[in-house]
Scaffold this motif. Sequence first.
Motif, PDB file in Angstrom:
ATOM      1  N   ILE A  92       0.825  -1.199   0.000  1.00 14.55           N
ATOM      2  CA  ILE A  92       0.000   0.000   0.000  1.00 14.55           C
ATOM      3  C   ILE A  92       0.864   1.256   0.000  1.00 14.55           C
ATOM      4  CG2 ILE A  92      -1.694   1.307   1.319  1.00 14.55           C
ATOM      5  CD1 ILE A  92      -2.788  -1.139  -0.142  1.00 14.55           C
ATOM      6  N   VAL A  93       1.928   1.237   0.787  1.00 17.46           N
ATOM      7  CA  VAL A  93       2.848   2.386   0.812  1.00 17.46           C
ATOM      8  C   VAL A  93       3.442   2.602  -0.576  1.00 17.46           C
ATOM      9  CG1 VAL A  93       5.023   3.262   1.746  1.00 17.46           C
ATOM     10  CG2 VAL A  93       3.377   2.150   3.268  1.00 17.46           C
ATOM     11  N   ALA A  94       3.827   1.513  -1.231  1.00 13.40           N
ATOM     12  CA  ALA A  94       4.410   1.613  -2.575  1.00 13.40           C
ATOM     13  C   ALA A  94       3.404   2.187  -3.566  1.00 13.40           C
ATOM     14  CB  ALA A  94       4.897   0.246  -3.041  1.00 13.40           C
ATOM     15  N   ILE A  95       2.167   1.721  -3.496  1.00 10.98           N
ATOM     16  CA  ILE A  95       1.140   2.185  -4.433  1.00 10.98           C
ATOM     17  C   ILE A  95       0.823   3.660  -4.217  1.00 10.98           C
ATOM     18  CG2 ILE A  95      -1.324   1.994  -5.010  1.00 10.98           C
ATOM     19  CD1 ILE A  95      -1.012  -1.050  -4.593  1.00 10.98           C
ATOM     20  N   THR A  98       3.764   6.012  -5.153  1.00 11.06           N
ATOM     21  CA  THR A  98       3.953   6.124  -6.599  1.00 11.06           C
ATOM     22  C   THR A  98       2.845   6.945  -7.246  1.00 11.06           C
ATOM     23  OG1 THR A  98       5.056   3.961  -6.644  1.00 11.06           O
ATOM     24  CG2 THR A  98       4.246   4.825  -8.734  1.00 11.06           C
ATOM     25  N   THR A  99       1.590   6.702  -6.855  1.00 14.28           N
ATOM     26  CA  THR A  99       0.495   7.457  -7.469  1.00 14.28           C
ATOM     27  C   THR A  99       0.549   8.931  -7.063  1.00 14.28           C
ATOM     28  OG1 THR A  99      -0.977   6.720  -5.666  1.00 14.28           O
ATOM     29  CG2 THR A  99      -1.042   5.489  -7.732  1.00 14.28           C
ATOM     30  N   ALA A 100       1.031   9.209  -5.849  1.00 12.75           N
ATOM     31  CA  ALA A 100       1.188  10.609  -5.436  1.00 12.75           C
ATOM     32  C   ALA A 100       2.233  11.307  -6.298  1.00 12.75           C
ATOM     33  CB  ALA A 100       1.572  10.692  -3.966  1.00 12.75           C
ATOM     34  N   LEU A 101       3.346  10.627  -6.540  1.00  8.86           N
ATOM     35  CA  LEU A 101       4.390  11.209  -7.393  1.00  8.86           C
ATOM     36  C   LEU A 101       3.909  11.373  -8.831  1.00  8.86           C
ATOM     37  CD1 LEU A 101       7.489   9.228  -6.052  1.00  8.86           C
ATOM     38  CD2 LEU A 101       6.982  11.656  -5.690  1.00  8.86           C
ATOM     39  N   MET A 102       3.116  10.423  -9.314  1.00 11.62           N
ATOM     40  CA  MET A 102       2.556  10.534 -10.665  1.00 11.62           C
ATOM     41  C   MET A 102       1.613  11.733 -10.765  1.00 11.62           C
ATOM     42  SD  MET A 102       1.808   6.471 -11.313  1.00 11.62           S
ATOM     43  CE  MET A 102       0.961   6.676 -12.876  1.00 11.62           C
ATOM     44  N   ALA A 103       0.794  11.925  -9.734  1.00 15.57           N
ATOM     45  CA  ALA A 103      -0.134  13.060  -9.732  1.00 15.57           C
ATOM     46  C   ALA A 103       0.627  14.382  -9.722  1.00 15.57           C
ATOM     47  CB  ALA A 103      -1.068  12.967  -8.531  1.00 15.57           C
ATOM     48  N   ILE A 124      -6.161  10.503  -6.341  1.00 17.19           N
ATOM     49  CA  ILE A 124      -7.202   9.548  -5.964  1.00 17.19           C
ATOM     50  C   ILE A 124      -7.571   8.663  -7.151  1.00 17.19           C
ATOM     51  CG2 ILE A 124      -9.586   9.314  -5.186  1.00 17.19           C
ATOM     52  CD1 ILE A 124      -9.204  11.887  -3.584  1.00 17.19           C
ATOM     53  N   ALA A 125      -7.723   9.263  -8.327  1.00 18.17           N
ATOM     54  CA  ALA A 125      -8.096   8.482  -9.505  1.00 18.17           C
ATOM     55  C   ALA A 125      -7.002   7.488  -9.881  1.00 18.17           C
ATOM     56  CB  ALA A 125      -8.384   9.414 -10.674  1.00 18.17           C
ATOM     57  N   LEU A 126      -5.749   7.913  -9.815  1.00 23.56           N
ATOM     58  CA  LEU A 126      -4.640   6.999 -10.106  1.00 23.56           C
ATOM     59  C   LEU A 126      -4.573   5.873  -9.077  1.00 23.56           C
ATOM     60  CD1 LEU A 126      -1.915   9.622 -11.076  1.00 23.56           C
ATOM     61  CD2 LEU A 126      -2.730   7.773 -12.559  1.00 23.56           C
ATOM     62  N   SER A 127      -4.782   6.200  -7.814  1.00 23.54           N
ATOM     63  CA  SER A 127      -4.769   5.178  -6.766  1.00 23.54           C
ATOM     64  C   SER A 127      -5.861   4.149  -7.013  1.00 23.54           C
ATOM     65  CB  SER A 127      -4.954   5.825  -5.390  1.00 23.54           C
ATOM     66  OG  SER A 127      -3.889   6.694  -5.084  1.00 23.54           O
ATOM     67  N   MET A 128      -7.043   4.624  -7.418  1.00 20.45           N
ATOM     68  CA  MET A 128      -8.144   3.704  -7.719  1.00 20.45           C
ATOM     69  C   MET A 128      -7.774   2.757  -8.853  1.00 20.45           C
ATOM     70  SD  MET A 128     -11.322   6.403  -7.419  1.00 20.45           S
ATOM     71  CE  MET A 128     -12.503   5.323  -8.225  1.00 20.45           C
ATOM     72  N   THR A 129      -7.186   3.295  -9.922  1.00 17.31           N
ATOM     73  CA  THR A 129      -6.864   2.441 -11.068  1.00 17.31           C
ATOM     74  C   THR A 129      -5.750   1.451 -10.747  1.00 17.31           C
ATOM     75  OG1 THR A 129      -5.395   4.184 -11.911  1.00 17.31           O
ATOM     76  CG2 THR A 129      -7.631   4.131 -12.764  1.00 17.31           C
ATOM     77  N   VAL A 130      -4.736   1.896 -10.006  1.00 14.92           N
ATOM     78  CA  VAL A 130      -3.638   0.984  -9.666  1.00 14.92           C
ATOM     79  C   VAL A 130      -4.124  -0.107  -8.705  1.00 14.92           C
ATOM     80  CG1 VAL A 130      -1.386   0.789  -8.570  1.00 14.92           C
ATOM     81  CG2 VAL A 130      -1.853   2.694 -10.107  1.00 14.92           C
ATOM     82  N   LEU A 131      -4.938   0.256  -7.737  1.00 21.18           N
ATOM     83  CA  LEU A 131      -5.493  -0.747  -6.830  1.00 21.18           C
ATOM     84  C   LEU A 131      -6.393  -1.718  -7.596  1.00 21.18           C
ATOM     85  CD1 LEU A 131      -6.273   1.533  -3.763  1.00 21.18           C
ATOM     86  CD2 LEU A 131      -4.656  -0.374  -3.799  1.00 21.18           C
ATOM     87  N   ALA A 214      -5.432  -4.685  -2.048  1.00 23.49           N
ATOM     88  CA  ALA A 214      -4.261  -4.767  -2.921  1.00 23.49           C
ATOM     89  C   ALA A 214      -4.197  -6.111  -3.649  1.00 23.49           C
ATOM     90  CB  ALA A 214      -2.983  -4.551  -2.126  1.00 23.49           C
ATOM     91  N   GLY A 215      -5.335  -6.789  -3.764  1.00 23.56           N
ATOM     92  CA  GLY A 215      -5.379  -8.055  -4.478  1.00 23.56           C
ATOM     93  C   GLY A 215      -5.582  -9.238  -3.556  1.00 23.56           C
ATOM     94  N   GLY A 216      -5.876 -10.395  -4.159  1.00 25.91           N
ATOM     95  CA  GLY A 216      -6.236 -11.567  -3.384  1.00 25.91           C
ATOM     96  C   GLY A 216      -5.106 -12.241  -2.650  1.00 25.91           C
ATOM     97  N   ASP A 217      -3.856 -11.879  -2.944  1.00 25.46           N
ATOM     98  CA  ASP A 217      -2.732 -12.483  -2.229  1.00 25.46           C
ATOM     99  C   ASP A 217      -2.109 -11.482  -1.264  1.00 25.46           C
ATOM    100  OD1 ASP A 217      -1.693 -10.791  -4.102  1.00 25.46           O
ATOM    101  OD2 ASP A 217      -0.148 -12.173  -4.828  1.00 25.46           O
ATOM    102  N   SER A 218      -2.850 -10.435  -0.934  1.00 21.04           N
ATOM    103  CA  SER A 218      -2.329  -9.374  -0.079  1.00 21.04           C
ATOM    104  C   SER A 218      -2.253  -9.818   1.371  1.00 21.04           C
ATOM    105  CB  SER A 218      -3.222  -8.137  -0.190  1.00 21.04           C
ATOM    106  OG  SER A 218      -2.958  -7.214   0.831  1.00 21.04           O
ATOM    107  N   ASP A 219      -1.224  -9.357   2.071  1.00 19.64           N
ATOM    108  CA  ASP A 219      -1.082  -9.581   3.503  1.00 19.64           C
ATOM    109  C   ASP A 219      -1.324  -8.286   4.284  1.00 19.64           C
ATOM    110  OD1 ASP A 219      -0.496 -12.336   3.476  1.00 19.64           O
ATOM    111  OD2 ASP A 219       1.568 -11.938   2.896  1.00 19.64           O
ATOM    112  N   VAL A 220      -2.003  -7.334   3.642  1.00 19.52           N
ATOM    113  CA  VAL A 220      -2.346  -6.078   4.310  1.00 19.52           C
ATOM    114  C   VAL A 220      -3.533  -6.343   5.227  1.00 19.52           C
ATOM    115  CG1 VAL A 220      -3.134  -3.714   3.987  1.00 19.52           C
ATOM    116  CG2 VAL A 220      -1.539  -4.734   2.351  1.00 19.52           C
ATOM    117  N   PRO A 221      -3.464  -5.956   6.497  1.00 17.00           N
ATOM    118  CA  PRO A 221      -4.591  -6.195   7.395  1.00 17.00           C
ATOM    119  C   PRO A 221      -5.780  -5.321   7.048  1.00 17.00           C
ATOM    120  CG  PRO A 221      -2.883  -4.936   8.513  1.00 17.00           C
ATOM    121  CD  PRO A 221      -2.316  -5.334   7.187  1.00 17.00           C
TER     122      PRO A 221
END
Length: 243
Positions: A92-95, A98-103, A124-131, A214-221
């Motif tokens: 999540i930190v990586a996503i 990166t999307t903040a820097l892209m914006a 926000i829109a970039l974060s939505m698409t990447v997620l 962050a997807g079905g194999d995510s270990d994010v709580p």
Amino acid sequence: MPKTAKLYRMAMPDHLCPFGLKSKALLERRGYQVEDHKLTTRDETDAFMQEAGVDTTPQTYIDGDRIGGHDLLRSHFGQHVREEGETSYTPIVAIFTTTALMALALSWAAFDTLLTIRTLEWFIALSMTVLAIQKLQDVERFSTMFLNYDLLARRWVRYAYLYPFGEALAGVLMLSGTAIWLASPVAIFIGGIGAVSVIKAVYIDKRELKCACAGGDSDVPLGFVSLTENLMMLGMGFWMLLT
């Protein structure tokens, strides 16, 4: 007297062990002179493992003591070794970073300044698409994790499969600034249901779950991150509908 270490690693014509390379690089960064023993054939590798009484390579020895493979070497030097299933916010930190820097980059390219209203909208829109991309890599695994807590998906399973497509659609349309009449209701709908689902699962029912954000194999709580994702979509939906 220089520090020395012995390293036994596979270096065959058709397989150069990546963990062996990592172990060698780690030892060298720690100031060790590495006595590098390359195991160049399957027979040579099997003979070493049998003689050493080990099941895997690479193997590192320091001062005559066997340290073990790459993970054990990292532990020996006090580095954290992530265990299987261990929760982590790194994806999540990586996503979001990166999307903040892209914006910011888009704002600079479009307006010659970093901070504008569009910067936040693009973030926000970039974060939505990447997620959404993270989820769409394996919709089946995402849906399985999502069904653990989403209230609508539990009543209508097909929603668990449609959700990432809706998130991607809303994000892309918001990036382009077109068809907001469609993008905003979709974002409000899935963001609102998602927020209520997370609040119920985590803060009312006190369940400890993994987040499908962050997807079905995510270990994010499941918790703050997923709630933030849904509130961002909800807020963005209302903002773009009203502006």
